[in-house]
Design an enzyme around this catalytic site. Structure first.
Site, mmCIF file in Angstrom:
data_model
loop_
_atom_site.group_PDB
_atom_site.id
_atom_site.type_symbol
_atom_site.label_atom_id
_atom_site.label_comp_id
_atom_site.label_asym_id
_atom_site.label_seq_id
_atom_site.Cartn_x
_atom_site.Cartn_y
_atom_site.Cartn_z
ATOM 1 N N ASN A 24 -2.756 -18.194 15.750
ATOM 2 C CA ASN A 24 -3.374 -16.985 16.275
ATOM 3 C C ASN A 24 -2.740 -16.633 17.621
ATOM 4 O O ASN A 24 -1.930 -17.389 18.156
ATOM 5 C CB ASN A 24 -4.900 -17.150 16.403
ATOM 6 C CG ASN A 24 -5.272 -18.339 17.272
ATOM 7 O OD1 ASN A 24 -4.728 -18.529 18.362
ATOM 8 N ND2 ASN A 24 -6.199 -19.168 16.795
ATOM 9 N N GLY A 32 -8.300 -23.038 9.236
ATOM 10 C CA GLY A 32 -7.309 -22.993 8.171
ATOM 11 C C GLY A 32 -6.104 -23.876 8.429
ATOM 12 O O GLY A 32 -6.227 -25.019 8.897
ATOM 13 N N ASP A 34 -3.840 -23.531 10.696
ATOM 14 C CA ASP A 34 -3.700 -23.772 12.133
ATOM 15 C C ASP A 34 -4.487 -25.009 12.555
ATOM 16 O O ASP A 34 -3.955 -25.927 13.218
ATOM 17 C CB ASP A 34 -4.205 -22.533 12.875
ATOM 18 C CG ASP A 34 -3.784 -22.504 14.341
ATOM 19 O OD1 ASP A 34 -2.969 -23.355 14.743
ATOM 20 O OD2 ASP A 34 -4.255 -21.615 15.068
ATOM 21 N N SER A 118 -0.967 -15.330 6.968
ATOM 22 C CA SER A 118 -1.988 -14.271 6.957
ATOM 23 C C SER A 118 -2.741 -14.147 5.641
ATOM 24 O O SER A 118 -3.634 -13.295 5.520
ATOM 25 C CB SER A 118 -1.387 -12.900 7.320
ATOM 26 O OG SER A 118 -1.007 -12.865 8.671
ATOM 27 N N GLY A 120 -4.778 -16.306 4.301
ATOM 28 C CA GLY A 120 -6.032 -17.047 4.304
ATOM 29 C C GLY A 120 -7.159 -16.230 4.919
ATOM 30 O O GLY A 120 -7.530 -15.169 4.413
ATOM 31 N N TYR A 122 -7.198 -14.377 7.396
ATOM 32 C CA TYR A 122 -6.796 -13.049 7.870
ATOM 33 C C TYR A 122 -6.770 -12.025 6.739
ATOM 34 O O TYR A 122 -6.629 -10.830 6.984
ATOM 35 C CB TYR A 122 -5.435 -13.111 8.551
ATOM 36 C CG TYR A 122 -5.483 -13.608 9.985
ATOM 37 C CD1 TYR A 122 -6.671 -14.030 10.575
ATOM 38 C CD2 TYR A 122 -4.335 -13.656 10.770
ATOM 39 C CE1 TYR A 122 -6.721 -14.483 11.880
ATOM 40 C CE2 TYR A 122 -4.358 -14.105 12.076
ATOM 41 C CZ TYR A 122 -5.559 -14.524 12.633
ATOM 42 O OH TYR A 122 -5.590 -14.969 13.935
#
Length: 297
Positions: A24, A32, A34, A118, A120, A122
């Protein structure tokens, strides 16, 4: 030339030079992928994020840190657009892959593992996220040799794999069953049939040619059932296979059993028989040494 493969598994376990993190803007860890990368890699990744990126990164940009305890040398953090929050500019998502590949070149990395950035929390639409990843990797000039697209869920992996095989078909051994399949098949039937054709080519890339056409047909029918989950029955109506559907039209994902029985298998048997040694036949005609009478198939 880059080799792209679809991998079903945990991205934190990939033994590559660089693991790509779907980060992010704050660059301080998150959920997720990250969160999983930060947890598995340990505090060293966060400490370096704080030191190297005190103000975070812009959407579409990327930067690198140590990989900490991960089985990689570096983590490349790419900040993907949040589709659900209104960041729907496709060029931002493309930029994530280009910047990650450029940083890999700067670091001297030759192998990388990407998540679907992106796709997931997002909320970027899955099929388009796959298209962006593969199209951008294919267009970007980089020295990376091995790229893995890693999916944690089986259903996502199957969709990714179908598209990877479409754009990056694997090599086949010269005397393998896979060599009987075109690298880029003609569109003889519904679109899903072409995806299934490529999938079989990959499945059989190292499988030696069988002894005869009967054995070849059995291999094809068994693979058909294994991949689609349905037996190859001549009279069946076309059916839909979700992972073969890129969302490009009514026939997308459609597989036609009757086409496989009446057209695909005979084509493959003809090609197989062409590989057999020939011996002189009656009146000097040449016949395949081990080929059975295909009229009965």
């Amino acid at each position: 030339m880059v080799t792209v493969t679809a991998v079903h598994g945990d991205i934190t376990e990939q033994a590559v030079d660089a693991i790509v993190n779907a980060a992010n803007r704050q660059m301080r860890g998150g959920g997720g992928v990250d969160g999983a990368i930060h947890r598995a890699g340990g505090r060293a990744i966060l400490d370096e994020c704080i030191a190297r990126f005190p103000d975070g990164l812009r959407t579409g940009d990327a930067g690198w840190t140590t990989a900490g305890k991960l089985p990689a040398r570096w983590v490349i953090h790419a900040v993907g657009p949040n589709y659900l929050a209104g960041e729907q500019d496709r060029s931002l998502l493309e930029s994530c892959y280009r910047r990650a590949l450029a940083i890999a070149d700067e670091l001297g990395a030759r192998s990388m593992a990407f998540p679907l950035i992106s796709a997931g929390v997002y909320g970027w639409p899955l099929d388009d996220a796959i298209d962006v990843a593969l199209e951008t990797i294919a267009r970007t000039r980089a020295r990376v040799e091995d790229v893995r697209l890693v999916s944690f869920s089986e259903s996502t992996h199957r969709r990714v794999r179908a598209q990877v095989l479409r754009q990056f078909p694997p090599p086949t051994d010269p005397r393998s069953v896979g060599r009987l399949f075109d690298r880029a098949p003609h569109q003889w039937s519904l679109r899903g049939d072409a995806y299934l054709w490529r999938t079989m080519r990959a499945e059989f890339a190292s499988v030696p040619l069988p002894a005869d056409a009967w054995a070849l047909e059995k291999l094809i029918r068994t693979a058909f059932e294994s991949i689609t989950g349905r037996p190859l029955t001549d009279g069946d109506e076309p059916f839909h296979v979700p992972e073969f559907d890129p969302g490009h039209g009514m026939s997308a994902g459609g597989v036609t059993p009757s086409w496989w029985a009446s057209t695909a298998i005979p084509i493959l048997i003809d090609r197989f028989e062409a590989t057999l040694p020939v011996e002189p036949g009656i009146d000097g005609l040449s016949v395949a040494a081990a080929g059975p009478d295909r009229s009965a198939i």
